[in-house]
Design an enzyme around this catalytic site. Structure first.
Site, PDB file in Angstrom:
ATOM      1  N   ASP A  80       0.816  -1.213   0.000  1.00  0.00           N
ATOM      2  CA  ASP A  80       0.000   0.000   0.000  1.00  0.00           C
ATOM      3  C   ASP A  80       0.850   1.263   0.000  1.00  0.00           C
ATOM      4  O   ASP A  80       0.459   2.282  -0.575  1.00  0.00           O
ATOM      5  CB  ASP A  80      -0.929   0.003   1.216  1.00  0.00           C
ATOM      6  CG  ASP A  80      -2.137  -0.887   1.015  1.00  0.00           C
ATOM      7  OD1 ASP A  80      -2.014  -1.883   0.279  1.00  0.00           O
ATOM      8  OD2 ASP A  80      -3.197  -0.595   1.578  1.00  0.00           O
ATOM      9  N   CYS A 121       1.199  -8.284   4.951  1.00  0.00           N
ATOM     10  CA  CYS A 121       0.726  -6.911   4.781  1.00  0.00           C
ATOM     11  C   CYS A 121      -0.773  -6.812   4.517  1.00  0.00           C
ATOM     12  O   CYS A 121      -1.479  -7.809   4.462  1.00  0.00           O
ATOM     13  CB  CYS A 121       1.561  -6.215   3.727  1.00  0.00           C
ATOM     14  SG  CYS A 121       3.254  -5.918   4.336  1.00  0.00           S
ATOM     15  N   ASP A 122      -1.213  -5.587   4.288  1.00  0.00           N
ATOM     16  CA  ASP A 122      -2.586  -5.153   4.516  1.00  0.00           C
ATOM     17  C   ASP A 122      -3.697  -6.081   4.021  1.00  0.00           C
ATOM     18  O   ASP A 122      -4.553  -6.485   4.781  1.00  0.00           O
ATOM     19  CB  ASP A 122      -2.787  -3.777   3.885  1.00  0.00           C
ATOM     20  CG  ASP A 122      -1.932  -2.716   4.549  1.00  0.00           C
ATOM     21  OD1 ASP A 122      -0.911  -3.074   5.147  1.00  0.00           O
ATOM     22  OD2 ASP A 122      -2.271  -1.528   4.464  1.00  0.00           O
ATOM     23  N   LYS A 123      -3.753  -6.370   2.724  1.00  0.00           N
ATOM     24  CA  LYS A 123      -4.904  -7.099   2.189  1.00  0.00           C
ATOM     25  C   LYS A 123      -4.668  -8.605   2.145  1.00  0.00           C
ATOM     26  O   LYS A 123      -5.598  -9.372   1.904  1.00  0.00           O
ATOM     27  CB  LYS A 123      -5.231  -6.605   0.769  1.00  0.00           C
ATOM     28  CG  LYS A 123      -5.364  -5.104   0.648  1.00  0.00           C
ATOM     29  CD  LYS A 123      -6.309  -4.521   1.676  1.00  0.00           C
ATOM     30  CE  LYS A 123      -6.273  -3.014   1.691  1.00  0.00           C
ATOM     31  NZ  LYS A 123      -4.989  -2.416   2.089  1.00  0.00           N
ATOM     32  N   CYS A 194       5.150  -2.576   8.171  1.00  0.00           N
ATOM     33  CA  CYS A 194       5.506  -1.260   8.714  1.00  0.00           C
ATOM     34  C   CYS A 194       5.194  -1.159  10.201  1.00  0.00           C
ATOM     35  O   CYS A 194       4.183  -1.646  10.677  1.00  0.00           O
ATOM     36  CB  CYS A 194       4.809  -0.164   7.925  1.00  0.00           C
ATOM     37  SG  CYS A 194       5.398  -0.067   6.216  1.00  0.00           S
ATOM     38  N   GLU A 447      -6.733   4.596  -0.358  1.00  0.00           N
ATOM     39  CA  GLU A 447      -6.383   5.201   0.925  1.00  0.00           C
ATOM     40  C   GLU A 447      -5.965   6.655   0.740  1.00  0.00           C
ATOM     41  O   GLU A 447      -5.432   7.036  -0.301  1.00  0.00           O
ATOM     42  CB  GLU A 447      -5.253   4.417   1.589  1.00  0.00           C
ATOM     43  CG  GLU A 447      -5.677   3.044   2.056  1.00  0.00           C
ATOM     44  CD  GLU A 447      -4.572   2.288   2.766  1.00  0.00           C
ATOM     45  OE1 GLU A 447      -4.890   1.280   3.416  1.00  0.00           O
ATOM     46  OE2 GLU A 447      -3.399   2.698   2.658  1.00  0.00           O
ATOM     47  N   SER A 473      -5.190   4.976   5.343  1.00  0.00           N
ATOM     48  CA  SER A 473      -4.132   4.075   5.765  1.00  0.00           C
ATOM     49  C   SER A 473      -4.217   3.911   7.270  1.00  0.00           C
ATOM     50  O   SER A 473      -4.657   4.812   7.994  1.00  0.00           O
ATOM     51  CB  SER A 473      -2.776   4.669   5.383  1.00  0.00           C
ATOM     52  OG  SER A 473      -1.743   4.067   6.112  1.00  0.00           O
TER      53      SER A 473
END
Length: 565
Positions: A80, A121-123, A194, A447, A473
């Site tokens: 992202d 990570c995110d998704k 992150c 985002e 985010s």
């Protein structure tokens, strides 16, 4: 075993011949063992995933030692941060559905008996969870682990959000190009997701509360030797889960979801966790409504403040202070908040998992008697601007912005908003509106980290709010209200806004409204042309036609005959 479909009987000779050609079948006895998919997400574009090839190797080694036959396959992933601020961000949320579909496809096509999922990570984490619940075979999650926070030569702690905000600071002349470069060079010191309580780490922490991952999954650093040991333990445990036929829907219940949301509110997780957890609940066919969250948030003390809410604490500090188990143990002191009887992949209940946990640093994890606030770090706002709801990370909002009234500064896309903020169009007191960036309108609900970071970097964080039908985010901070539903592309009230309209945000009151009558809003909406999709071909064109509201998790529409009961 499910895998007998592709390996047992004389008629499966062609299947066995192909399996042998992979080199994974070492002896005929392997056909009597469970086939375990190592669902990895290694790639060299995402720092949170660059090291996962080694974790996959460890997982395969341990699965074989424990009596299974491992088959590694990969899913896609989007960073992202790298996708931020351009067309790439439109693919981020949409990639969640591709990941879910791809995991389902491989596991079903090859009749795997169980999965070790290695996201980060995110998704990727929610996408794999959606697939796990859809196919409902034994699964265990073990993430790649968080990144260590960075440190500049001057001793300042920094992370990725520091870089985004430094761009805004440099644009005003507050910091020099050399200072910007120093932050850039030191913010991301190595592999891992992150380092703050952003979306990736939030979801990996929630994995523990949901019961899908072993204790430590959310907080042990990617570079910590304990991360490799966690992978080994998880890879051994999947064999036990397969033998006992413990499946995701045996673990995920309404009570487990409420536990996860309570954890989320207690640590001020990313607003994206609400979006993803609603989608996960849908795959499990659990009846859970967006509107229920405020009641839970009202009962949940905010006890762990992590970046971006404060730069003093990162995920490594949470781990040092006792990790997610310590937060959950502290929350268990609030009568009736957690259901400790829910099962987990450990073979023990959540209560048993956290029984011996203790808080080792009260400056990181506060007691429930001394919280940052008596209510959770996330909440849902309703009103004539968001009849179906909107979300905000209250834990990252400064005191002056908990209530705010100001004139709307309206932009129909993120790029125009960034340009306007950078050029000084936005003044103290304004409410920036970014619309037509929802699931359908974006498409992909991009985002808004760049505009929020520029607002903070230009010193407007205590005087300017930003509202959007897009999302934020996990690293965004300030009065940032996202997921406004219905979205502008569906002719929600946000589409009716004009420059200068007075918007009132009341976070304690859980409301967001515009000083217009229902008739005013309706007449403006009636005068609008029908929304025209921005992208006419490829995956995003299909996604735009199929995606639903953020208030339902931005899941995809399914044929009526296939919809969950």
């Amino acid at each position: 075993m499910r895998s007998d479909t592709i390996k047992t009987g004389f008629e499966k000779a062609p299947h066995r011949s192909l399996l042998k050609a992979t080199g994974t079948i070492k002896e005929k006895g392997d056909y009597r063992k469970p086939f375990i998919g190592i669902c990895n997400s290694f790639n060299e574009l995402i720092p949170g995933h660059a090291h996962l090839q080694e974790l996959g190797r460890i997982a395969k080694e341990e699965v074989r030692k424990a009596g299974g036959v491992p088959f590694e396959f990969n899913t896609i992933g989007v960073c992202d941060g790298i996708a931020m601020g351009h067309i790439g961000m439109r693919y981020s949320l949409a990639s969640r559905e591709l990941i879910a579909d791809s995991v389902e496809t491989v596991a079903e096509a090859h009749r795997l008996d169980g999965l070790v999922c290695i996201p980060n990570c995110d998704k990727i984490t929610p996408g794999m969870m959606m697939a796990a619940l859809r196919i409902n075979i034994p699964v265990i999650f073990v993430s790649g682990g968080p990144m260590k926070a960075g440190c500049t030569p001057s001793g300042k702690t920094v992370d990725l959000i520091s870089v985004f905000e430094a761009v805004g600071q440099h644009s005003t002349g507050e910091i020099s190009e050399q200072e910007l470069e120093s932050i850039e060079e030191n913010a991301c010191p190595g592999c891992g997701s992150c380092s703050g309580m952003f979306t990736a780490n939030s979801m990996n922490c929630l994995s523990e509360a949901l019961g899908f991952a072993l204790p430590g999954n959310g907080t042990i650093l990617a570079v910590d030797p304990r991360r490799n040991e966690l992978v080994r333990e998880a890879s051994r445990q999947i064999i036990t889960l397969v033998k006992n036929n413990v499946r995701p829907r045996d673990i995920l219940s309404r009570e487990a979801l409420l536990n996860a949301f309570a954890l989320d509110f207690a640590m001020g997780g990313s607003t994206n966790t609400i979006l993803h957890t609603l989608a996960i609940a849908n795959e499990a066919e659990l009846d859970f409504d967006f509107s229920e969250l405020n009641a839970l948030s009202a009962r949940t003390p905010y006890i762990c403040k992590v970046s971006p809410a404060t730069m003093a604490v990162h995920i490594e500090d949470v781990d040092r202070a006792g990790g997610i188990s310590a937060i959950l143990h502290e929350l268990s002191k609030v009568e009736g908040l957690l259901d400790l009887s829910v099962p987990t992949v450990t073979g023990h209940t959540l209560g048993e998992n956290i029984a011996d946990a203790e808080v080792k640093d009260r400056s990181v994890i506060r007691s429930v008697e001394d919280p940052y606030s008596a209510t959770g770090g996330l909440c849902v706002l309703y009103g004539n601007l968001a009849p179906q709801g909107s979300v905000i990370k209250t834990g990252a909002v400064s005191a002056p912005m908990m209530k705010h009234t100001g004139p709307a500064k309206v932009y129909d896309c993120q790029d125009d908003a960034i340009k306007g903020i950078m050029e000084g169009e936005v003044k103290s007191g304004d409410v920036v509106v970014i619309r037509y960036e929802g699931p359908k309108g974006g498409p992909g609900m991009p985002e808004m980290l760049s505009p929020t970071s520029v607002i903070m970097g230009r010193g407007l964080g205590d005087s300017v709010a930003l509202i959007t039908d897009g999302r934020f985010s996990g690293g965004s901070r300030g009065a940032c209200i996202g997921h406004i539903s219905p979205e502008a592309a569906e002719k929600g009230p946000i589409a009716a806004l004009q420059n200068g309209d007075t918007i009132t945000i009341d976070i304690p009151g859980r409301t967001i409204s515009v000083d217009l009558t229902d008739e005013d809003i309706a007449s403006r909406i009636a005068a609008l042309p029908d929304f025209q999709p921005k992208i006419k071909k490829g995956y995003l064109a299909r996604y735009s036609q199929m995606v639903t509201s953020a208030s339902t998790g931005a899941i995809l529409k399914t044929p009526v005959s296939c919809e969950p009961k």
